[in-house]
Design a protein around this motif. Structure first.
Motif, PDB file in Angstrom:
ATOM      1  N   THR A  52       0.997  -0.991  -0.489  1.00  0.00           N
ATOM      2  CA  THR A  52       0.005   0.056   0.087  1.00  0.00           C
ATOM      3  C   THR A  52       1.146   1.414   0.392  1.00  0.00           C
ATOM      4  N   ALA A  57       0.706   2.875  -3.563  1.00  0.00           N
ATOM      5  CA  ALA A  57       1.041   4.508  -3.464  1.00  0.00           C
ATOM      6  C   ALA A  57       1.761   4.824  -5.182  1.00  0.00           C
ATOM      7  N   TYR A  59       1.200   3.394  -7.755  1.00  0.00           N
ATOM      8  CA  TYR A  59       0.299   3.390  -8.539  1.00  0.00           C
ATOM      9  C   TYR A  59      -0.912   4.787  -8.849  1.00  0.00           C
ATOM     10  N   GLU A  60      -1.181   5.124  -7.791  1.00  0.00           N
ATOM     11  CA  GLU A  60      -2.119   6.729  -7.210  1.00  0.00           C
ATOM     12  C   GLU A  60      -1.777   7.370  -7.791  1.00  0.00           C
TER      13      GLU A  60
END
Length: 168
Positions: A52, A57, A59-60
């Motif tokens: 995450t 993170a 990718y986001e």
């Protein structure tokens, strides 16, 4: 499942939270710890945190990140490969790591070549970089085989690394 790209032998997809067992295994390989870092991932909870706060993170924030590499023939997870965006570098950089039993078989080259072609086109990138320890001979050779140029040295996280660039 979000597939990033495929090759003749490989499927490269974004990581999912169900990939924790693989992450624990890969991040505790001797060569991962020696040439990348000990990320302190020992448990399911550690792997969730790594996924995450790391790949997911990324990718986001950027659209891209490290991805799972799977052998098509057996649906076996064998490594990771993708682009990162480190604040210390001027552009995204290529990252990869494979389970030791799959090293030296051409999978890293196949995955990296596909990721570079796909991600540079998808995100309109003209250059990417890569860093590796000078004594990591296989990784240095792989980057040269992929067409990267050694453009010098860079100090990262307290260690001197070779700095490579692909493109402009």
């Amino acid at each position: 499942m979000h597939i990033v790209c495929e090759t003749e032998a490989l499927v490269i997809r974004k990581f999912e939270l169900t990939d924790t067992d693989f992450i624990i295994r890969l991040l505790n390989e001797e060569l991962f710890i020696r040439y990348i870092a000990d990320k302190g991932v020992r448990s399911h909870e550690d792997a969730i945190r790594y996924l995450t706060q790391g790949p997911m993170a990324c990718y986001e924030a950027n659209g891209f990140g490290l991805n799972m590499v799977i052998l098509k023939s057996t649906n076996t997870a064998i490594g990771m490969c993708g682009l990162l965006k480190r604040p210390e570098l001027t552009c995204p950089d290529l990252g990869y790591a494979f389970l030791s039993q799959y090293c030296g078989k051409g999978y890293a080259f196949e995955a990296a070549e596909a990721v570079i072609a796909d991600e540079m086109k998808r995100y309109g990138l003209t250059k990417i970089q890569a860093v590796t320890y000078p004594d990591n001979i296989p990784s240095n050779q792989l980057l040269i085989k992929l067409g990267f140029d050694n453009i010098g040295k860079i100090e990262l996280y307290g260690s001197t690394n070779n700095l490579y660039q692909f493109g402009d």
